[in-house]
Design a protein around this motif. Structure first.
Motif, mmCIF file in Angstrom:
data_model
loop_
_atom_site.group_PDB
_atom_site.id
_atom_site.type_symbol
_atom_site.label_atom_id
_atom_site.label_comp_id
_atom_site.label_asym_id
_atom_site.label_seq_id
_atom_site.Cartn_x
_atom_site.Cartn_y
_atom_site.Cartn_z
ATOM 1 N N MET A 151 0.808 -1.212 0.000
ATOM 2 C CA MET A 151 0.000 0.000 0.000
ATOM 3 C C MET A 151 0.845 1.267 0.000
ATOM 4 O O MET A 151 0.369 2.333 -0.389
ATOM 5 N N TRP A 152 2.091 1.153 0.427
ATOM 6 C CA TRP A 152 2.937 2.349 0.471
ATOM 7 C C TRP A 152 3.673 2.607 -0.842
ATOM 8 O O TRP A 152 4.286 3.658 -1.018
ATOM 9 N N VAL A 153 3.608 1.682 -1.772
ATOM 10 C CA VAL A 153 4.183 1.942 -3.104
ATOM 11 C C VAL A 153 3.085 2.056 -4.164
ATOM 12 O O VAL A 153 3.373 2.231 -5.349
ATOM 13 N N THR A 154 1.832 1.950 -3.749
ATOM 14 C CA THR A 154 0.697 2.018 -4.668
ATOM 15 C C THR A 154 0.029 3.389 -4.546
ATOM 16 O O THR A 154 -0.141 3.896 -3.438
ATOM 17 N N GLY A 155 -0.344 3.960 -5.690
ATOM 18 C CA GLY A 155 -0.997 5.259 -5.685
ATOM 19 C C GLY A 155 -0.074 6.368 -6.144
ATOM 20 O O GLY A 155 1.107 6.147 -6.433
ATOM 21 N N LEU A 156 -0.616 7.574 -6.226
ATOM 22 C CA LEU A 156 0.138 8.731 -6.699
ATOM 23 C C LEU A 156 1.046 9.263 -5.602
ATOM 24 O O LEU A 156 0.718 9.178 -4.417
#
Length: 396
Positions: A151-156
């Motif tokens: 979750m900490w490498v996913t997203g903008l």
């Protein structure tokens, strides 16, 4: 697809005690390749979490539990435990995804099963592992996504943690467990002994982080959110076109040169800001701005055709209906139909594994809970009177 059973694993009997996703994903592999997978469920009213997996005739349950037989069995009763152990004596593999302490309380831990059948393989899938300080915690996919780093490498960049849109930890834990079972089965051919296979959502999620995890372990780099851009290669990611979005993936120098020609900017090949992969990564913000202006001038399909002609990897970004309308997806046949007892066909997601002689086959949808009680118990030597007695005692 043919309703015949695949012969690939037809010699195996798998006892499926699992629910939700990780365990059923594991057992589905064996069911699709012809193993006799017996789904063991609690009789109505016994399981306090009954119905947690959703409607029995819903898409998720049908997709996870096809090709299985179903029996009901109350493992909390002495008679139910005795029936289960008689099943274990006939089986090759037991798969469970209870919290680790539950199987100990029920008397179905590995040593208990081994005493009944030394060749048995027990596969246990948990949230956090069979030992350690978190062993008794309940595990769910999103918890593992967070703890495993996804979750900490996913997203903008700067957006804050974002979950993946699929159950990455659940599914990968189930698949890793299936791999472990296959390894144990192969080893049993030599030793004649079973063993305990263990997988967890947390371990599987960390393993799925792969190169991101290795970057930290080897180089000390803590990966951050990169949005739709590749973590360290540019240009590789999403670009907006005149009518939507596409993915581009430019690898080595040869592809970079071909890409520059394909987008009508051959002079960029030798631009000192972008001449090497490292420079392109260093100057990614300015390169992304430049490419945004270029790709906004033409529609997605026109760009895809130009890039394909140039040999540059690129592809559309589909919604789910687009996925199954794609001619290559249709050619691969991963949308696979099976006929229910009512004669209606249901289309599910097939196995992404091709075997030349013994491919996966769909033979049946998930039956009603306990639909195979009489047949399975009859195979164990119970006569009609004994089965009726178990039913009256609410063992089945």
């Amino acid at each position: 697809m043919s309703s015949h059973v695949s012969p690939a694993l037809a010699n195996l009997r798998i006892l499926d005690l699992t629910r939700v996703r990780a365990g059923p994903t594991c057992c589905r592999v064996f069911a699709d390749f012809g193993a006799d997978v017996i789904k063991i469920e609690a009789p109505p009213g016994v399981d306090p979490n009954e119905g947690m997996s959703g409607a029995r005739d819903g898409s998720d349950m049908l997709n996870l539990h096809r090709n299985k037989r179903s029996i009901t069995l109350n493992l909390k009763t002495p008679a139910g435990l005795e029936v289960f152990k008689r099943l274990v004596a006939t089986a090759d593999v037991v798969v469970e995804n209870f919290r680790p302490d539950v199987k100990e309380r029920l008397g179905i831990a590995y040593e208990d099963l081994k005493a009944v059948n030394p060749r048995i393989i027990l596969a246990s899938i948990s949230g956090f592992g069979q030992s350690g300080p978190y062993r008794t915690r309940a595990g769910f996919d999103q918890i593992a996504q967070g703890m495993g780093g996804l979750m900490w490498v996913t997203g903008l960049p700067g957006q804050g943690p974002v979950r993946a849109g699929i159950a990455v930890a659940d599914t990968s834990a189930g698949l890793y467990a299936a791999i472990g079972i296959l390894v144990a089965l192969a080893e049993r051919e030599r030793s004649g002994e079973g063993q305990w296979v263990q997988s967890s959502l947390l371990q599987a999620q960390i393993a799925m982080m792969d190169f991101q995890a290795a970057r930290y372990l080897v180089e000390g780099v803590v990966p951050q959110q990169a949005g739709n851009d590749h973590p360290y290669s540019t240009p590789m990611g999403v670009v907006r076109t005149a009518d939507g979005f596409i993915n581009i993936a430019v690898g080595g120098q040869g592809q970079w040169k071909a890409f520059c020609v394909a987008i009508g900017r051959p002079e960029l090949t030798d631009d000192p800001r972008y001449a090497t992969l490292d420079l392109r990564f260093k100057n990614r913000p300015s390169l992304n701005t430049l490419l945004a202006d270029i790709f906004a001038t033409r529609a997605s399909q026109a760009w895809l055709e130009a890039l394909e002609k140039a040999g540059v990897p690129a592809g559309p970004i589909y919604k789910m209906d687009d996925v199954f309308a794609d001619p290559q997806v249709q050619h691969l046949g991963i949308a696979t139909s099976v006929q229910g007892d009512d004669g209606k066909e249901v289309t599910l997601v097939g196995q992404p594994i091709g075997l030349s002689r013994t491919p996966a086959q769909f033979k049946a949808l998930l039956p009603e809970a306990g639909a195979d009680n009489d047949a399975v118990l009859g195979e164990l030597g119970f006569d009609a009177s004994a089965i009726e007695g178990l039913r009256k005692e609410h063992v089945i």
